[in-house]
Design a protein around this motif. Structure first.
Motif, short mmCIF file in Angstrom:
data_model
loop_
_atom_site.label_atom_id
_atom_site.label_comp_id
_atom_site.label_asym_id
_atom_site.label_seq_id
_atom_site.Cartn_x
_atom_site.Cartn_y
_atom_site.Cartn_z
N ILE A 123 15.59 0.66 -9.17
CA ILE A 123 16.32 -0.38 -8.60
C ILE A 123 15.80 -1.75 -9.09
CG2 ILE A 123 16.86 -1.59 -6.32
CD1 ILE A 123 17.78 1.22 -6.57
N LEU A 124 14.39 -2.01 -9.21
CA LEU A 124 14.09 -3.39 -9.63
C LEU A 124 13.59 -3.59 -11.03
CD1 LEU A 124 11.72 -3.72 -6.46
CD2 LEU A 124 14.02 -4.47 -6.71
N GLY A 125 13.29 -2.38 -11.76
CA GLY A 125 12.52 -2.33 -12.96
C GLY A 125 10.99 -2.05 -12.81
N GLU A 126 10.52 -1.88 -13.87
CA GLU A 126 9.13 -1.60 -13.90
C GLU A 126 8.01 -2.50 -13.23
OE1 GLU A 126 6.01 0.50 -16.61
OE2 GLU A 126 7.93 0.71 -17.32
N SER A 127 8.21 -3.84 -13.83
CA SER A 127 7.24 -4.85 -13.40
C SER A 127 7.21 -5.07 -11.96
CB SER A 127 7.30 -5.77 -14.61
OG SER A 127 8.56 -6.53 -14.48
N ALA A 128 8.65 -5.49 -11.76
CA ALA A 128 9.18 -6.01 -10.37
C ALA A 128 8.65 -4.75 -9.11
CB ALA A 128 10.45 -6.03 -10.24
N ALA A 129 8.71 -3.44 -9.72
CA ALA A 129 8.58 -2.33 -8.52
C ALA A 129 6.91 -2.49 -8.37
CB ALA A 129 8.64 -1.09 -9.17
N HIS A 138 6.18 8.74 -6.59
CA HIS A 138 7.31 8.84 -6.27
C HIS A 138 7.92 7.60 -5.73
CE1 HIS A 138 10.90 10.90 -3.97
NE2 HIS A 138 11.36 10.60 -5.13
N HIS A 139 7.43 7.01 -4.76
CA HIS A 139 7.75 5.69 -4.16
C HIS A 139 8.01 4.58 -5.34
CE1 HIS A 139 5.52 6.98 -0.42
NE2 HIS A 139 6.48 7.62 -0.44
N LEU A 140 6.92 4.40 -6.31
CA LEU A 140 7.05 3.40 -7.52
C LEU A 140 8.29 3.95 -8.47
CD1 LEU A 140 3.19 2.77 -8.37
CD2 LEU A 140 4.97 0.94 -7.58
N SER A 141 8.45 5.25 -8.66
CA SER A 141 9.65 5.56 -9.36
C SER A 141 11.07 5.13 -8.75
CB SER A 141 9.46 7.13 -9.92
OG SER A 141 9.91 7.71 -8.75
N LEU A 142 11.28 5.20 -7.45
CA LEU A 142 12.30 4.77 -6.69
C LEU A 142 12.51 3.34 -6.86
CD1 LEU A 142 14.51 6.00 -4.95
CD2 LEU A 142 13.07 5.57 -3.00
N LYS A 198 11.02 -15.62 -1.64
CA LYS A 198 11.55 -16.29 -0.23
C LYS A 198 12.71 -15.73 0.26
CE LYS A 198 9.45 -20.78 -1.25
NZ LYS A 198 9.06 -21.45 -1.96
N GLU A 199 13.59 -15.15 -0.65
CA GLU A 199 14.79 -14.40 0.10
C GLU A 199 14.23 -13.04 0.30
OE1 GLU A 199 17.56 -14.86 -3.25
OE2 GLU A 199 17.25 -17.00 -3.23
N LYS A 200 13.31 -12.52 0.10
CA LYS A 200 12.88 -11.04 0.25
C LYS A 200 12.10 -10.85 1.46
CE LYS A 200 13.27 -9.79 -4.74
NZ LYS A 200 12.69 -9.14 -5.57
N ASP A 201 12.28 -9.65 2.23
CA ASP A 201 11.60 -9.38 3.57
C ASP A 201 10.94 -8.00 3.07
OD1 ASP A 201 12.36 -11.73 5.19
OD2 ASP A 201 14.28 -10.80 5.48
N VAL A 202 10.17 -7.62 4.04
CA VAL A 202 9.29 -6.40 3.72
C VAL A 202 10.00 -5.53 4.68
CG1 VAL A 202 7.29 -5.10 4.22
CG2 VAL A 202 7.02 -7.50 3.49
N TYR A 203 10.62 -4.34 4.03
CA TYR A 203 11.32 -3.03 4.72
C TYR A 203 10.35 -1.80 4.56
CZ TYR A 203 15.37 -6.20 4.58
OH TYR A 203 16.38 -7.08 4.49
N ILE A 204 10.56 -1.06 5.57
CA ILE A 204 9.87 -0.03 5.40
C ILE A 204 10.88 1.35 5.13
CG2 ILE A 204 9.07 1.98 6.79
CD1 ILE A 204 7.25 -0.69 6.94
N VAL A 205 10.62 1.87 4.00
CA VAL A 205 11.70 2.78 3.30
C VAL A 205 11.30 4.29 3.68
CG1 VAL A 205 12.68 3.97 1.30
CG2 VAL A 205 12.23 1.40 1.53
N TYR A 206 11.77 5.17 4.77
CA TYR A 206 11.27 6.32 5.34
C TYR A 206 12.01 7.65 4.65
CZ TYR A 206 10.39 10.04 8.62
OH TYR A 206 10.27 11.17 9.31
N MET A 207 11.21 8.35 4.06
CA MET A 207 11.63 9.43 3.30
C MET A 207 11.43 10.93 3.98
SD MET A 207 10.62 7.78 -0.23
CE MET A 207 11.39 9.11 -1.31
N GLY A 208 11.19 10.95 5.12
CA GLY A 208 10.75 12.26 6.03
C GLY A 208 9.35 12.54 5.67
N SER A 209 9.46 13.86 5.97
CA SER A 209 8.06 14.43 5.88
C SER A 209 7.63 14.59 4.37
CB SER A 209 7.88 15.82 6.55
OG SER A 209 8.88 16.69 5.91
N LEU A 210 6.19 14.80 4.19
CA LEU A 210 5.91 15.09 2.94
C LEU A 210 5.85 16.31 2.19
CD1 LEU A 210 2.40 13.74 3.42
CD2 LEU A 210 4.05 12.68 1.96
N PRO A 211 6.70 16.49 1.16
CA PRO A 211 7.02 17.87 0.70
C PRO A 211 5.63 18.71 0.46
CG PRO A 211 7.97 15.85 -0.74
CD PRO A 211 7.11 15.47 0.11
#
Length: 178
Positions: free
Chosen positions: A61-67, A53-57, A31-44
């Motif tokens: 921050i959150l841990g494996e299961s929470a990610a 890469h998105h999941l590892s990032l 309930k305290e969380k909102d959806v955010y867009i995380v922009y990382m530029g163009s695809l390498p």
């Protein structure tokens, strides 16, 4: 303390189990969380898996299961970004990562008009500035076709130009306008 008072009744056990299941399944802190867009530029270039890469990032921050529970969408075709359900603190921590260019809240916007010049109060003869206009990025939102929409109204328009050579073929649920 009697032997009976140290034993959990079946009712209390069921109540504890239901509260725990609700917290796990429904995410007590979501309930305290909102959806955010995380922009990382163009695809390498080359071998790169955006979703991994998105999941590892997120895992940093959150841990494996929470990610995996947090990620809403991984954008993998035209640009490098993902949407995730994050707390304010989590989104700030992700924003501090060097590969992240920006983090912003996901918002649902309503389409306002298809007649932009009129909507913003400009006449068709307004003075133009090509140097400034070349820095503008225009997004196209395809919301589908609904012939009854005011966007398709031909009120106030004259006939099509004489040089127009197209045709309009109406159908059972569609009529042509000007």
């Amino acid at each position: 303390m009697t032997a009976m008072s140290s034993i959990i009744s079946p009712f209390h056990f069921l109540l504890i189990l239901l509260v725990a299941a609700h917290s796990i399944c429904c995410g007590a802190t979501d309930k305290e969380k909102d959806v955010y867009i995380v922009y990382m530029g163009s695809l390498p270039e080359g071998q790169y898996s955006p979703t991994s890469h998105h999941l590892s990032l997120l895992e940093e921050i959150l841990g494996e299961s929470a990610a995996t529970e947090s990620i809403v969408r991984s954008y993998t075709r035209s640009f490098n970004a993902f949407a995730a359900r994050l707390s304010n603190e989590e989104q700030q921590r992700i924003a501090s990562k060097k590969e992240v260019l920006s983090v912003f809240p996901s918002r649902t916007l309503q389409l306002q008009t298809t007649r932009s010049w009129e909507f913003i109060g400009l006449a068709e003869t307004a003075k133009r500035n090509p140097a400034v206009e070349s820095d503008v990025i225009i997004g196209v939102l395809d919301t589908g076709i609904w012939p009854e929409s005011e966007s398709f109204s031909d009120k106030g328009y004259g006939p099509p130009p004489k040089k127009w050579k197209g045709t309009c073929k109406g159908g059972s649920n569609f009529t042509c306008n000007k």
